[in-house]
Enzyme design. Structure first.
Site, PDB file in Angstrom:
ATOM      1  N   SER A 139      54.871  34.847  40.061  1.00  0.00           N
ATOM      2  CA  SER A 139      53.882  35.841  39.643  1.00  0.00           C
ATOM      3  C   SER A 139      54.494  37.234  39.597  1.00  0.00           C
ATOM      4  O   SER A 139      55.305  37.600  40.447  1.00  0.00           O
ATOM      5  CB  SER A 139      52.711  35.835  40.629  1.00  0.00           C
ATOM      6  OG  SER A 139      51.870  36.941  40.412  1.00  0.00           O
ATOM      7  N   GLN A 165      55.726  35.159  35.229  1.00  0.00           N
ATOM      8  CA  GLN A 165      54.373  35.466  34.724  1.00  0.00           C
ATOM      9  C   GLN A 165      54.199  36.968  34.623  1.00  0.00           C
ATOM     10  O   GLN A 165      54.544  37.718  35.534  1.00  0.00           O
ATOM     11  CB  GLN A 165      53.322  34.865  35.666  1.00  0.00           C
ATOM     12  CG  GLN A 165      51.886  35.177  35.258  1.00  0.00           C
ATOM     13  CD  GLN A 165      51.355  36.437  35.917  1.00  0.00           C
ATOM     14  OE1 GLN A 165      51.711  36.724  37.046  1.00  0.00           O
ATOM     15  NE2 GLN A 165      50.523  37.186  35.210  1.00  0.00           N
ATOM     16  N   TYR A 167      51.626  40.265  33.277  1.00  0.00           N
ATOM     17  CA  TYR A 167      50.467  40.934  32.664  1.00  0.00           C
ATOM     18  C   TYR A 167      51.046  42.053  31.815  1.00  0.00           C
ATOM     19  O   TYR A 167      51.745  42.929  32.353  1.00  0.00           O
ATOM     20  CB  TYR A 167      49.561  41.547  33.734  1.00  0.00           C
ATOM     21  CG  TYR A 167      48.827  40.548  34.602  1.00  0.00           C
ATOM     22  CD1 TYR A 167      47.701  39.875  34.129  1.00  0.00           C
ATOM     23  CD2 TYR A 167      49.242  40.281  35.908  1.00  0.00           C
ATOM     24  CE1 TYR A 167      47.013  38.963  34.931  1.00  0.00           C
ATOM     25  CE2 TYR A 167      48.557  39.377  36.716  1.00  0.00           C
ATOM     26  CZ  TYR A 167      47.449  38.725  36.212  1.00  0.00           C
ATOM     27  OH  TYR A 167      46.767  37.826  36.994  1.00  0.00           O
ATOM     28  N   ARG A 202      35.705  39.622  42.771  1.00  0.00           N
ATOM     29  CA  ARG A 202      35.903  38.642  43.848  1.00  0.00           C
ATOM     30  C   ARG A 202      34.981  38.978  45.023  1.00  0.00           C
ATOM     31  O   ARG A 202      35.260  39.900  45.800  1.00  0.00           O
ATOM     32  CB  ARG A 202      37.360  38.635  44.303  1.00  0.00           C
ATOM     33  CG  ARG A 202      38.394  38.653  43.164  1.00  0.00           C
ATOM     34  CD  ARG A 202      38.680  37.281  42.614  1.00  0.00           C
ATOM     35  NE  ARG A 202      39.413  37.327  41.361  1.00  0.00           N
ATOM     36  CZ  ARG A 202      40.747  37.443  41.249  1.00  0.00           C
ATOM     37  NH1 ARG A 202      41.509  37.525  42.323  1.00  0.00           N
ATOM     38  NH2 ARG A 202      41.325  37.450  40.067  1.00  0.00           N
ATOM     39  N   ARG A 288      38.858  32.588  38.793  1.00  0.00           N
ATOM     40  CA  ARG A 288      38.928  33.928  39.411  1.00  0.00           C
ATOM     41  C   ARG A 288      38.625  35.049  38.424  1.00  0.00           C
ATOM     42  O   ARG A 288      38.646  36.210  38.792  1.00  0.00           O
ATOM     43  CB  ARG A 288      40.311  34.127  40.032  1.00  0.00           C
ATOM     44  CG  ARG A 288      40.538  33.214  41.211  1.00  0.00           C
ATOM     45  CD  ARG A 288      42.006  33.082  41.564  1.00  0.00           C
ATOM     46  NE  ARG A 288      42.585  34.211  42.250  1.00  0.00           N
ATOM     47  CZ  ARG A 288      42.549  34.405  43.560  1.00  0.00           C
ATOM     48  NH1 ARG A 288      41.901  33.548  44.332  1.00  0.00           N
ATOM     49  NH2 ARG A 288      43.148  35.443  44.117  1.00  0.00           N
ATOM     50  N   GLY A 318      42.097  23.062  39.343  1.00  0.00           N
ATOM     51  CA  GLY A 318      41.441  21.913  39.956  1.00  0.00           C
ATOM     52  C   GLY A 318      42.284  20.662  40.075  1.00  0.00           C
ATOM     53  O   GLY A 318      41.783  19.613  40.490  1.00  0.00           O
ATOM     54  N   VAL A 319      43.567  20.743  39.732  1.00  0.00           N
ATOM     55  CA  VAL A 319      44.426  19.545  39.823  1.00  0.00           C
ATOM     56  C   VAL A 319      44.756  19.313  41.300  1.00  0.00           C
ATOM     57  O   VAL A 319      45.372  20.158  41.954  1.00  0.00           O
ATOM     58  CB  VAL A 319      45.726  19.735  39.013  1.00  0.00           C
ATOM     59  CG1 VAL A 319      46.672  18.552  39.226  1.00  0.00           C
ATOM     60  CG2 VAL A 319      45.407  19.918  37.535  1.00  0.00           C
ATOM     61  N   ARG A 340      46.451  26.635  44.122  1.00  0.00           N
ATOM     62  CA  ARG A 340      46.092  26.648  45.551  1.00  0.00           C
ATOM     63  C   ARG A 340      46.798  25.570  46.378  1.00  0.00           C
ATOM     64  O   ARG A 340      47.218  25.863  47.505  1.00  0.00           O
ATOM     65  CB  ARG A 340      44.572  26.562  45.707  1.00  0.00           C
ATOM     66  CG  ARG A 340      43.851  27.811  45.180  1.00  0.00           C
ATOM     67  CD  ARG A 340      42.349  27.677  45.309  1.00  0.00           C
ATOM     68  NE  ARG A 340      41.623  28.821  44.770  1.00  0.00           N
ATOM     69  CZ  ARG A 340      41.262  28.958  43.491  1.00  0.00           C
ATOM     70  NH1 ARG A 340      41.581  28.043  42.597  1.00  0.00           N
ATOM     71  NH2 ARG A 340      40.584  30.029  43.104  1.00  0.00           N
TER      72      ARG A 340
HETATM   73  C1  LIG Z   1      45.550  33.234  45.239  1.00  0.00           C
HETATM   74  C2  LIG Z   1      45.750  33.150  43.761  1.00  0.00           C
HETATM   75  C3  LIG Z   1      46.501  34.112  43.119  1.00  0.00           C
HETATM   76  C4  LIG Z   1      46.716  34.027  41.746  1.00  0.00           C
HETATM   77  N1  LIG Z   1      47.517  34.934  41.152  1.00  0.00           N
HETATM   78  C5  LIG Z   1      47.767  34.831  39.835  1.00  0.00           C
HETATM   79  C6  LIG Z   1      48.670  35.730  39.211  1.00  0.00           C
HETATM   80  O1  LIG Z   1      49.248  36.594  39.846  1.00  0.00           O
HETATM   81  N2  LIG Z   1      48.860  35.595  37.880  1.00  0.00           N
HETATM   82  C7  LIG Z   1      48.228  34.628  37.135  1.00  0.00           C
HETATM   83  O2  LIG Z   1      48.434  34.543  35.928  1.00  0.00           O
HETATM   84  N3  LIG Z   1      47.405  33.739  37.720  1.00  0.00           N
HETATM   85  C8  LIG Z   1      47.162  33.827  39.040  1.00  0.00           C
HETATM   86  N4  LIG Z   1      46.344  32.918  39.632  1.00  0.00           N
HETATM   87  C9  LIG Z   1      45.791  31.800  38.828  1.00  0.00           C
HETATM   88  C10 LIG Z   1      46.737  30.584  38.871  1.00  0.00           C
HETATM   89  O3  LIG Z   1      47.890  30.828  38.129  1.00  0.00           O
HETATM   90  C11 LIG Z   1      46.088  29.327  38.311  1.00  0.00           C
HETATM   91  O4  LIG Z   1      45.525  29.619  37.050  1.00  0.00           O
HETATM   92  C12 LIG Z   1      45.020  28.719  39.218  1.00  0.00           C
HETATM   93  O5  LIG Z   1      45.308  28.948  40.572  1.00  0.00           O
HETATM   94  C13 LIG Z   1      44.910  27.234  38.968  1.00  0.00           C
HETATM   95  O6  LIG Z   1      43.897  26.689  39.701  1.00  0.00           O
HETATM   96  P1  LIG Z   1      44.085  25.890  41.092  1.00  0.00           P
HETATM   97  O7  LIG Z   1      44.296  26.939  42.133  1.00  0.00           O
HETATM   98  O8  LIG Z   1      42.780  25.196  41.208  1.00  0.00           O
HETATM   99  O9  LIG Z   1      45.255  24.958  40.956  1.00  0.00           O
HETATM  100  C14 LIG Z   1      46.121  32.983  41.000  1.00  0.00           C
HETATM  101  C15 LIG Z   1      45.357  32.019  41.652  1.00  0.00           C
HETATM  102  C16 LIG Z   1      45.179  32.082  43.017  1.00  0.00           C
HETATM  103  C17 LIG Z   1      44.373  31.011  43.690  1.00  0.00           C
HETATM  104  C1  LIG Z   2      46.621  40.481  42.441  1.00  0.00           C
HETATM  105  C2  LIG Z   2      46.277  39.829  41.137  1.00  0.00           C
HETATM  106  C3  LIG Z   2      46.906  40.580  40.024  1.00  0.00           C
HETATM  107  C4  LIG Z   2      46.695  38.397  41.143  1.00  0.00           C
HETATM  108  C5  LIG Z   2      45.801  37.482  40.396  1.00  0.00           C
HETATM  109  O1  LIG Z   2      45.967  37.266  39.235  1.00  0.00           O
HETATM  110  C6  LIG Z   2      44.760  36.809  41.090  1.00  0.00           C
HETATM  111  O2  LIG Z   2      44.512  37.097  42.266  1.00  0.00           O
HETATM  112  O3  LIG Z   2      44.099  35.955  40.497  1.00  0.00           O
END
Ligand SMILES: Cc1cc2nc3c(=O)[nH]c(=O)nc-3n(C[C@H](O)[C@H](O)[C@H](O)COP(=O)(O)O)c2cc1C
Ligand SMILES: CC(C)CC(=O)C(=O)O
Length: 394
Positions: A139, A165, A167, A202, A288, A318-319, A340
Site C-alpha cells: 500500500s 498500490q 492513489y 468509518r 470501506r 470477503g475471500v 484482512r
Molecule cells: C485495514 C485495511 C486497509 C486498507 N488499505 C488500503 C489501501 O491502503 N489501499 C487500497 O487500495 N485498499 C486498501 N484496503 C482495501 C483492500 O485492498 C481490499 O480491497 C479489501 O481489504 C479486500 O477485502 P477483504 O479485507 O475482505 O479481503 C484496505 C483494507 C483494509 C481492511
Molecule cells: C489510510 C487509507 C488511505 C488506507 C485505506 O485505503 C483504507 O483504510 O481503506
C-alpha cells in the site's frame, strides 16, 4: 479538489476510546464472520492481541458496514458443482499476472499500516508473500517505505513480485515521485485505486477518535515528497476531480503495467481496457468506501463479461477460503486478493502467521480445484456455480 482528513489520521487513539458499549459494537466484537478453521483462529488471536482501536481500524468498514458483510455473505449464498471423471489429475495452482508470471492466484491486497498489526510490519508481510509465491500489493499507506518492502520480499525469493498500490495525487509531481520510487524498488506493476474520490466514513474510527498514527509510525512512502519540508510526511490526498485523463498521464509516465482497483460497473471495466490497463480489480475496497455498493463477487460476472479475457480480472472482498477462491475463478476472475486475513495472520504471529494464511489458502485452493475436477485455475467454469437452495444466478 478535496483532501480527506481521515488518511492523515489526526488525534490520539487509545484503548479506552474503544469501549464497546452499544449493541452494534458488541456484535462487531463477537467476530461472527464466516472465516473457519485456521483463519478464524488467527482472526480471534489477532483480536485478542491488538489494541481494540487498531482492530476496529482493520476490521471496520464504511457507515453501517453493510458492504463488508455482503462481501462475505455473497460467497455463502453460492455453491460449487463438481465435475467428475475428467482424469484431470492434481490441480496446478499458478496463474500469470502482470509482472508476475507463474504466481499463486491469491494476491495480498494492499492494506495500510501493517506496523499497527505487528512491529515487523510490511517487511514481514513481504517475506510471507514471497515464501508463498504470492504477489504482495504494497500500500501507498504503508508504515515501511516501498524500497524496504520490496527488498524484504526479494531476500526470500529473488523473483518475488511486489506491486505498488497508488492513489493518484492531485499534484502530478508527487505522483511521479511515488512512481519513480516504486520503479526504483523493482515493483513490477502499479495498482491504481480508483474507488476513493473521497475517503469513506468509518464509524468505528470516528467513535474511537482514531485519526492519527501512534508516535513513531508514519506513512513512510509519503516522506520527503516534492513541496514538503525535508523529512516531513504529507497526507494522502483523495480527489473527486481525477479522471481517465489522469490515468492516461500516469500510463505515459511509467514503463510498468497499470491495473485499476475498485471497479464494479462493467462499463468502467470496458473503458479501462480501452484505456490500455493491464488488469482490472473488482473490489468495493473491503466495504470501506461506498457502503451501498454490492458485494464484489456479485459485480464480478458482468465485469468479466465486459473484459472478455482481454486482460486479467481480479476480485477482492470477503475471500476467506479455497472454495471462495475457486468460486471467484469460476465466475471469471484470474486471481483474487485477500486483505484482512493476511492482517489477522500478521497480528497473531507476525511473518509466520501471514505465511500460514497464504499457505492455507494455497492448499485449500488446490484441494477444491481437484475436487471440482479441474486441472488448473482456468478449468472451473461459470456453470459450476449455483445458488444454494435455488436457481443459478446467471
Ligand atoms: C485495514 C485495511 C486497509 C486498507 N488499505 C488500503 C489501501 O491502503 N489501499 C487500497 O487500495 N485498499 C486498501 N484496503 C482495501 C483492500 O485492498 C481490499 O480491497 C479489501 O481489504 C479486500 O477485502 P477483504 O479485507 O475482505 O479481503 C484496505 C483494507 C483494509 C481492511
Ligand atoms: C489510510 C487509507 C488511505 C488506507 C485505506 O485505503 C483504507 O483504510 O481503506
Amino acid at each position: 479538489m478535496t483532501r480527506s482528513p481521515a488518511p492523515r489520521l489526526r488525534g490520539a487513539p487509545t484503548r479506552q476510546a474503544a469501549q464497546r458499549a452499544t449493541p452494534q459494537a458488541a456484535q462487531e466484537a463477537s467476530g461472527t464472520g464466516p472465516a473457519t478453521g485456521l483463519l478464524a483462529r488467527l482472526r480471534d488471536q489477532a483480536r485478542a492481541r491488538l489494541d481494540p482501536v487498531h482492530w476496529d481500524f482493520f476490521e471496520g468498514g464504511a457507515d453501517g458496514e453493510r458492504a463488508v458483510a455482503e462481501n462475505e455473505a455473497a460467497f455463502r449464498r453460492l455453491a460449487l458443482l463438481p465435475r467428475v471423471l475428467r482424469g484431470s489429475g492434481p490441480a496446478r495452482t499458478t496463474v500469470d499476472l502482470p509482472g508476475a508470471p507463474d504466481t499463486l492466484p491469491v494476491v495480498v491486497a494492499p492494506t495500510a499500516f501493517h506496523k499497527l498489526a505487528h512491529p515487523a510490519g510490511e517487511a514481514a508481510t513481504a517475506r510471507a508473500a514471497a515464501a508463498a509465491g504470492a504477489v504482495l500489493t504494497t500500500s501507498m499507506a504503508s508504515t515501511t517505505a516501498v524500497g524496504e518492502v520490496a527488498a524484504a520480499a526479494r531476500a526470500v525469493r529473488p523473483e518475488a513480485a511486489v506491486w505498488f498500490q497508488l492513489y493518484l495525487q492531485p499534484e502530478p509531481a508527487v505522483t511521479r515521485e511515488l512512481v519513480r520510487r516504486a520503479e526504483a524498488a523493482g515493483c513490477t506493476a502499479l495498482v491504481v485505486t480508483v474507488d476513493s474520490p473521497v475517503f469513506g466514513r468509518r464509524a468505528r474510527d470516528d467513535r474511537n477518535r482514531f485519526h492519527d498514527l501512534p508516535p513513531g509510525y508514519a506513512a513512510e512512502n509519503m516522506r520527503d515528497l516534492p513541496g514538503g519540508p525535508p523529512g516531513s510526511t504529507r497526507p494522502i490526498a483523495m480527489s473527486p476531480a481525477l479522471s481517465w485523463a489522469d490515468l492516461a498521464a500516469l500510463r505515459a509516465a511509467t514503463r510498468l503495467p497499470v491495473l485499476v482497483k475498485g471497479v464494479l460497473h462493467p462499463e468502467d471495466a470496458r473503458i479501462a481496457v480501452a484505456e490500455g490497463v493491464a488488469g482490472v480489480v473488482v473490489s468495493n475496497h473491503g466495504g470501506r468506501q461506498l457502503d451501498a455498493a454490492p458485494a464484489a463477487l456479485e459485480a464480478l460476472p458482468a465485469v468479466a463479461d465486459a473484459v472478455a479475457g482481454r486482460v486479467p480480472v481480479l476480485l477482492d472482498g470477503g475471500v476467506r477460503s479455497g472454495a471462495d477462491v475457486v468460486t471467484a475463478l469460476a465466475l471469471g476472475a484470474t486471481a483474487v486478493g485477500v486483505g484482512r486475513p493476511v492482517l489477522w495472520g500478521l497480528a497473531a504471529d507476525g511473518e509466520r502467521g501471514a505465511a500460514r494464511v497464504l499457505a492455507e489458502l494455497r492448499e485449500q485452493t488446490a484441494h477444491v480445484l481437484t475436487l471440482c475436477g479441474s486441472a488448473d485455475c482456468a478449468g472451473v467454469t461459470r456453470d459450476q456455480v449455483v445458488r444454494r437452495g435455488g436457481q443459478a444466478p446467471w
